[in-house]
Structures are given as C-alpha cells and as structure tokens.
Scaffold this motif. Structure first.
Motif, PDB file in Angstrom:
ATOM      1  N   CYS A   1       0.912  -1.112  -0.111  1.00  0.00           N
ATOM      2  CA  CYS A   1      -0.007  -0.105  -0.004  1.00  0.00           C
ATOM      3  C   CYS A   1       1.127   1.134  -0.050  1.00  0.00           C
ATOM      4  O   CYS A   1       1.282   1.650   1.114  1.00  0.00           O
ATOM      5  N   ALA A   2       1.385   1.601  -1.072  1.00  0.00           N
ATOM      6  CA  ALA A   2       2.375   2.633  -1.259  1.00  0.00           C
ATOM      7  C   ALA A   2       1.965   4.048  -1.009  1.00  0.00           C
ATOM      8  O   ALA A   2       2.958   4.867  -0.442  1.00  0.00           O
ATOM      9  N   CYS A   3       0.751   4.182  -1.056  1.00  0.00           N
ATOM     10  CA  CYS A   3       0.387   5.850  -0.915  1.00  0.00           C
ATOM     11  C   CYS A   3       0.810   6.275   0.480  1.00  0.00           C
ATOM     12  O   CYS A   3       1.549   7.265   0.416  1.00  0.00           O
ATOM     13  N   PRO A   4       0.613   6.021   1.691  1.00  0.00           N
ATOM     14  CA  PRO A   4       0.943   6.520   3.004  1.00  0.00           C
ATOM     15  C   PRO A   4       2.607   6.590   2.764  1.00  0.00           C
ATOM     16  O   PRO A   4       3.137   7.687   3.334  1.00  0.00           O
ATOM     17  N   GLY A   5       3.254   5.626   2.405  1.00  0.00           N
ATOM     18  CA  GLY A   5       4.554   5.531   2.288  1.00  0.00           C
ATOM     19  C   GLY A   5       5.125   6.649   1.383  1.00  0.00           C
ATOM     20  O   GLY A   5       6.400   7.305   1.626  1.00  0.00           O
ATOM     21  N   GLU A   6       4.621   6.917   0.412  1.00  0.00           N
ATOM     22  CA  GLU A   6       5.005   7.961  -0.697  1.00  0.00           C
ATOM     23  C   GLU A   6       4.804   9.360   0.031  1.00  0.00           C
ATOM     24  O   GLU A   6       5.890  10.251  -0.051  1.00  0.00           O
TER      25      GLU A   6
ATOM     26  N   ALA B   1       4.821  23.689   2.755  1.00  0.00           N
ATOM     27  CA  ALA B   1       4.383  22.170   2.385  1.00  0.00           C
ATOM     28  C   ALA B   1       4.597  21.023   3.128  1.00  0.00           C
ATOM     29  O   ALA B   1       3.871  19.975   3.373  1.00  0.00           O
ATOM     30  N   HIS B   2       5.660  21.108   4.248  1.00  0.00           N
ATOM     31  CA  HIS B   2       5.914  20.275   5.193  1.00  0.00           C
ATOM     32  C   HIS B   2       4.669  19.921   5.946  1.00  0.00           C
ATOM     33  O   HIS B   2       4.116  19.137   6.364  1.00  0.00           O
ATOM     34  N   ALA B   3       4.208  20.961   6.435  1.00  0.00           N
ATOM     35  CA  ALA B   3       2.957  21.145   7.512  1.00  0.00           C
ATOM     36  C   ALA B   3       1.726  20.536   6.723  1.00  0.00           C
ATOM     37  O   ALA B   3       1.114  19.809   7.379  1.00  0.00           O
ATOM     38  N   VAL B   4       1.597  20.919   5.361  1.00  0.00           N
ATOM     39  CA  VAL B   4       0.501  20.636   4.631  1.00  0.00           C
ATOM     40  C   VAL B   4       0.615  18.877   4.592  1.00  0.00           C
ATOM     41  O   VAL B   4      -0.520  18.112   4.692  1.00  0.00           O
ATOM     42  N   MET B   5       1.648  18.509   4.390  1.00  0.00           N
ATOM     43  CA  MET B   5       2.048  17.091   3.955  1.00  0.00           C
ATOM     44  C   MET B   5       1.807  16.323   5.314  1.00  0.00           C
ATOM     45  O   MET B   5       1.452  15.156   5.291  1.00  0.00           O
ATOM     46  N   GLU B   6       2.142  16.791   6.246  1.00  0.00           N
ATOM     47  CA  GLU B   6       2.067  16.088   7.558  1.00  0.00           C
ATOM     48  C   GLU B   6       0.556  15.939   7.914  1.00  0.00           C
ATOM     49  O   GLU B   6       0.206  14.983   8.356  1.00  0.00           O
ATOM     50  N   LYS B   7      -0.207  17.183   7.695  1.00  0.00           N
ATOM     51  CA  LYS B   7      -1.542  17.000   8.022  1.00  0.00           C
ATOM     52  C   LYS B   7      -2.377  16.070   6.934  1.00  0.00           C
ATOM     53  O   LYS B   7      -3.109  15.219   7.391  1.00  0.00           O
ATOM     54  N   CYS B   8      -1.872  15.779   5.827  1.00  0.00           N
ATOM     55  CA  CYS B   8      -2.103  14.840   4.884  1.00  0.00           C
ATOM     56  C   CYS B   8      -1.964  13.447   5.222  1.00  0.00           C
ATOM     57  O   CYS B   8      -2.822  12.471   5.364  1.00  0.00           O
ATOM     58  N   LEU B   9      -0.711  13.295   5.838  1.00  0.00           N
ATOM     59  CA  LEU B   9      -0.510  11.939   6.105  1.00  0.00           C
ATOM     60  C   LEU B   9      -1.317  11.487   7.355  1.00  0.00           C
ATOM     61  O   LEU B   9      -1.856  10.441   7.400  1.00  0.00           O
TER      62      LEU B   9
ATOM     63  N   GLU C   1      -5.589   8.141   9.162  1.00  0.00           N
ATOM     64  CA  GLU C   1      -6.726   8.058   9.857  1.00  0.00           C
ATOM     65  C   GLU C   1      -7.910   7.210   8.851  1.00  0.00           C
ATOM     66  O   GLU C   1      -8.732   6.425   9.416  1.00  0.00           O
ATOM     67  N   ILE C   2      -7.950   7.729   7.861  1.00  0.00           N
ATOM     68  CA  ILE C   2      -9.020   7.176   6.878  1.00  0.00           C
ATOM     69  C   ILE C   2      -8.621   5.698   6.772  1.00  0.00           C
ATOM     70  O   ILE C   2      -9.704   4.941   6.437  1.00  0.00           O
ATOM     71  N   GLU C   3      -7.588   5.236   6.657  1.00  0.00           N
ATOM     72  CA  GLU C   3      -7.134   3.828   6.140  1.00  0.00           C
ATOM     73  C   GLU C   3      -7.282   2.949   7.504  1.00  0.00           C
ATOM     74  O   GLU C   3      -7.151   1.919   7.525  1.00  0.00           O
ATOM     75  N   GLY C   4      -7.347   3.761   8.774  1.00  0.00           N
ATOM     76  CA  GLY C   4      -7.482   3.010  10.078  1.00  0.00           C
ATOM     77  C   GLY C   4      -5.936   2.467  10.760  1.00  0.00           C
ATOM     78  O   GLY C   4      -6.139   1.462  11.453  1.00  0.00           O
ATOM     79  N   TRP C   5      -5.042   2.849  10.230  1.00  0.00           N
ATOM     80  CA  TRP C   5      -3.712   2.732  10.852  1.00  0.00           C
ATOM     81  C   TRP C   5      -3.689   2.848  12.396  1.00  0.00           C
ATOM     82  O   TRP C   5      -4.307   3.873  12.909  1.00  0.00           O
ATOM     83  N   ASN C   6      -3.000   1.945  13.217  1.00  0.00           N
ATOM     84  CA  ASN C   6      -2.698   2.569  14.426  1.00  0.00           C
ATOM     85  C   ASN C   6      -2.128   3.437  14.736  1.00  0.00           C
ATOM     86  O   ASN C   6      -0.442   3.054  14.208  1.00  0.00           O
ATOM     87  N   ARG C   7      -2.291   4.459  15.038  1.00  0.00           N
ATOM     88  CA  ARG C   7      -1.312   5.619  15.198  1.00  0.00           C
ATOM     89  C   ARG C   7      -0.283   5.527  16.339  1.00  0.00           C
ATOM     90  O   ARG C   7       0.953   6.065  16.146  1.00  0.00           O
TER      91      ARG C   7
END
Length: 108
Positions: free
Chosen positions: A24-29, A68-76, A81-87
């Motif tokens: 599931c490459a998207c979170p890793g990317e 950009a860093h702040a935006v991408m951290e919020k995105c991650l 959260e959407i995918e249900g990862w254990n934070r």
C-alpha cells in the motif's frame, strides 16, 4: 532545524516500511515526501549559514518547503486515519493486509 514535526523521522521510516511490506504505497510515498522536504529545509539552512547569496532565494525556498511540510504532515495524519492505521504502533490495519493477501492470491 526548528521545524514542527507531527511525525518523527523514525515514524516516517516505519510508515514507509509498513506500506512497502503490505503493498500500500500511498502512505509511504507521502512519508517519503515529508522526509525530502525536511532534507530540502536543512539544505537551505546550510546555504544560509554558509553565507551563500542571495540569501533571499534560500529563505524563500525554505519558507515554501516549511509550508509544504505542514500540509503533507496533515495529509499523512488524515490518510492514516482514513485507512485505519494504528497511530501508536503505525501498523496497517488488518483489513488492508487481508485485501493485499486476496489480491496476491488471485489467479492471473
């Protein structure tokens, strides 16, 4: 580098590894992009501290990279959260693992 970080470098690495293992490459990317932005910010700081001119160029790049860093951290954070990862453990949810296994076991 006084950068607000919601994810440590170690956590980003763990997300990249977990995403790669379970295909599931998207979170890793997204995590990789955050790491690249951190590198860009450090590079610009080095340019500024090294007296490279014009300083305005480096300050402009650094400021944009920080945004950009702040935006991408919020995105991650939202993607996890959407995918249900254990934070806490940064483990991918069992449902995504099952989906991966089903995709791999399909005959071509």
């Amino acid at each position: 580098m006084d950068l607000q970080k919601d994810f440590s470098d170690q956590e980003l690495e763990q997300i990249v590894e977990e995403a790669a293992i379970y295909m599931c490459a998207c979170p890793g990317e997204v995590a990789k992009e955050i790491r690249r932005l951190r590198s860009l910010i450090r590079y610009q700081r080095d340019c500024i501290n090294g007296g490279r001119t014009p300083e305005t160029v480096h300050l402009t790049i650094e400021a944009s990279a920080r945004e950009a860093h702040a935006v991408m951290e919020k995105c991650l954070e939202r993607v996890l959260e959407i995918e249900g990862w254990n934070r806490q453990t940064l483990k991918m949810p069992a449902g995504l693992r099952k989906l991966r296994d089903e995709l791999l076991s399909r005959p071509d």
